[in-house]
Design a protein around this motif. Structure first.
Motif, PDB file in Angstrom:
ATOM      1  N   GLY A  56      -9.995 -31.999  45.469  1.00  0.00           N
ATOM      2  CA  GLY A  56      -9.715 -32.386  46.837  1.00  0.00           C
ATOM      3  C   GLY A  56      -9.911 -33.886  46.969  1.00  0.00           C
ATOM      4  O   GLY A  56     -10.104 -34.594  45.984  1.00  0.00           O
ATOM      5  N   ASN A  75      -5.959 -27.291  39.469  1.00  0.00           N
ATOM      6  CA  ASN A  75      -7.401 -27.060  39.558  1.00  0.00           C
ATOM      7  C   ASN A  75      -7.981 -27.942  40.648  1.00  0.00           C
ATOM      8  O   ASN A  75      -7.713 -29.140  40.700  1.00  0.00           O
ATOM      9  CB  ASN A  75      -8.102 -27.392  38.230  1.00  0.00           C
ATOM     10  CG  ASN A  75      -7.759 -26.413  37.128  1.00  0.00           C
ATOM     11  OD1 ASN A  75      -7.475 -26.808  36.015  1.00  0.00           O
ATOM     12  ND2 ASN A  75      -7.770 -25.138  37.424  1.00  0.00           N
ATOM     13  N   GLY A  76      -8.762 -27.322  41.514  1.00  0.00           N
ATOM     14  CA  GLY A  76      -9.388 -28.092  42.584  1.00  0.00           C
ATOM     15  C   GLY A  76      -8.484 -28.335  43.771  1.00  0.00           C
ATOM     16  O   GLY A  76      -8.830 -29.095  44.682  1.00  0.00           O
ATOM     17  N   LYS A  95      -7.538 -23.579  46.425  1.00  0.00           N
ATOM     18  CA  LYS A  95      -7.209 -22.154  46.492  1.00  0.00           C
ATOM     19  C   LYS A  95      -8.443 -21.295  46.783  1.00  0.00           C
ATOM     20  O   LYS A  95      -8.443 -20.478  47.715  1.00  0.00           O
ATOM     21  CB  LYS A  95      -6.552 -21.693  45.180  1.00  0.00           C
ATOM     22  CG  LYS A  95      -5.285 -22.452  44.830  1.00  0.00           C
ATOM     23  CD  LYS A  95      -4.696 -21.994  43.513  1.00  0.00           C
ATOM     24  CE  LYS A  95      -5.589 -22.187  42.298  1.00  0.00           C
ATOM     25  NZ  LYS A  95      -5.865 -23.603  41.941  1.00  0.00           N
ATOM     26  N   THR A  96      -9.484 -21.480  45.984  1.00  0.00           N
ATOM     27  CA  THR A  96     -10.697 -20.679  46.182  1.00  0.00           C
ATOM     28  C   THR A  96     -11.318 -20.987  47.540  1.00  0.00           C
ATOM     29  O   THR A  96     -11.786 -20.082  48.241  1.00  0.00           O
ATOM     30  CB  THR A  96     -11.712 -20.951  45.048  1.00  0.00           C
ATOM     31  OG1 THR A  96     -11.101 -20.560  43.821  1.00  0.00           O
ATOM     32  CG2 THR A  96     -12.999 -20.178  45.238  1.00  0.00           C
ATOM     33  N   THR A  97     -11.297 -22.243  47.918  1.00  0.00           N
ATOM     34  CA  THR A  97     -11.858 -22.611  49.227  1.00  0.00           C
ATOM     35  C   THR A  97     -11.097 -21.903  50.343  1.00  0.00           C
ATOM     36  O   THR A  97     -11.709 -21.381  51.289  1.00  0.00           O
ATOM     37  CB  THR A  97     -11.773 -24.141  49.420  1.00  0.00           C
ATOM     38  OG1 THR A  97     -12.470 -24.765  48.345  1.00  0.00           O
ATOM     39  CG2 THR A  97     -12.388 -24.563  50.754  1.00  0.00           C
ATOM     40  N   HIS A 137      -3.016 -18.641  38.408  1.00  0.00           N
ATOM     41  CA  HIS A 137      -2.232 -19.640  37.689  1.00  0.00           C
ATOM     42  C   HIS A 137      -1.093 -18.963  36.920  1.00  0.00           C
ATOM     43  O   HIS A 137      -0.327 -19.631  36.251  1.00  0.00           O
ATOM     44  CB  HIS A 137      -3.129 -20.429  36.717  1.00  0.00           C
ATOM     45  CG  HIS A 137      -4.124 -21.311  37.412  1.00  0.00           C
ATOM     46  ND1 HIS A 137      -3.752 -22.436  38.094  1.00  0.00           N
ATOM     47  CD2 HIS A 137      -5.462 -21.220  37.551  1.00  0.00           C
ATOM     48  CE1 HIS A 137      -4.827 -23.016  38.602  1.00  0.00           C
ATOM     49  NE2 HIS A 137      -5.888 -22.282  38.300  1.00  0.00           N
TER      50      HIS A 137
END
Ligand SMILES: Nc1ncnc2c1ncn2[C@@H]1O[C@H](COP(=O)(O)OP(=O)(O)OP(=O)(O)O)[C@@H](O)[C@H]1O
Ligand SMILES: [Mg+2]
Length: 233
Positions: A34, A68-69, A72-74, A211
């Motif tokens: 981010g 990556n980063g 998505k998970t957030t 992914h």
């Protein structure tokens, strides 16, 4: 009717104890993560999601892609109410179940069986429903006697088997899945895909970060791409 509604959601994480002067010029852009910014002398802030708006209703199966980063998970954790948005609003209507990687939702010192009961009830199952789901979870996970020992002793793939089985044993209206297909052996992946397919049929809304375009093609009918916390397509 199930619905997931995000209105201008921004999520920032403060990172304490990092000298802000150690950040190099923000304008030097990197491919991952981010946006990092200075926040006072000893705090740095990561903007993991920026002004994300999204509406999902019955039948929507959303695939999240991005480097990556990218957030998505957030985004998934915000929908699951593990994180509160810093700005904006989120509304979820319907029972929600989540499958995250290691360390989310499960307690390492409890046994497999204890975690099954606890997590099922956190997902909204009654005590009886939690008990009734156990044979199915035993069969799916193939963990045998390992279900009697603390899950801190499990390998990554063993933990994923358990978390995935529990989340898919209840019947949520909204299913949130973060990258589970990567952990786990070929046997698990084959079984997990089959179970996921049945599950996707029954859930009203599915949100899946992966992914693997193969996985997304199989399960999703919508896709968004995140880049540095923003929807770019
Ligand atoms: N607990 C945390 N504290 C501080 N920053 C965090 C935290 N969790 C995530 N971040 C930051 O938020 C940004 C988004 O991370 P996130 O985990 O959402 O990415 P992702 O798209 O899921 O990546 P990946 O493909 O690697 O799983 C990253 O810059 C990351 O460094
Ligand atoms: Mg992630």
């Amino acid at each position: 009717m199930a619905e997931v509604l995000l209105e201008n959601v921004t999520v920032r994480y403060p990172i304490y104890g990092v000298g802000a002067t150690s950040l190099r010029n923000q304008l030097i852009n990197v491919g991952t993560g981010g946006l990092l910014s200075r926040e006072g002398r000893t705090t740095v802030e990561v903007t993991a999601l920026r002004d994300v708006s999204l509406r999902l209703t019955n039948g929507d199966r959303l695939g999240l892609v991005g480097h990556n980063g990218s957030g998505k998970t957030t985004l998934l954790k915000t929908i699951a109410r593990i994180f509160e948005p810093t700005l904006g609003k989120i509304t979820v209507t319907g029972r929600i179940a989540t499958v995250f990687g290691l360390g989310t939702g499960a307690l390492p010192d409890l046994s497999g069986y204890e975690n099954i009961r606890r997590m099922s009830m956190l997902l909204g199952a009654t005590f009886e429903e939690a008990e009734a789901s156990i044979p199915d979870i035993e069969a799916f996970t193939e963990l045998g006697n390992f279900l009697n020992v603390p899950i801190r002793t499990y390998s990554a793939g063993m933990t994923t088997r358990l978390l995935f089985a529990v989340a898919t044993a209840v019947h949520p209206e909204v299913l949130v899945v973060d990258e589970v297909f990567g952990a786990g052996d070929v046997g698990f992946q084959t079984k997990a895909r089959k179970r996921m397919a049945e599950f996707v049929e029954r859930a009203s809304i599915v949100i899946l970060a992966s992914h693997s375009s193969d996985i997304l093609d199989q399960f999703c009918n919508r896709r968004i791409m995140l880049e540095h916390g923003q929807i770019v397509g």
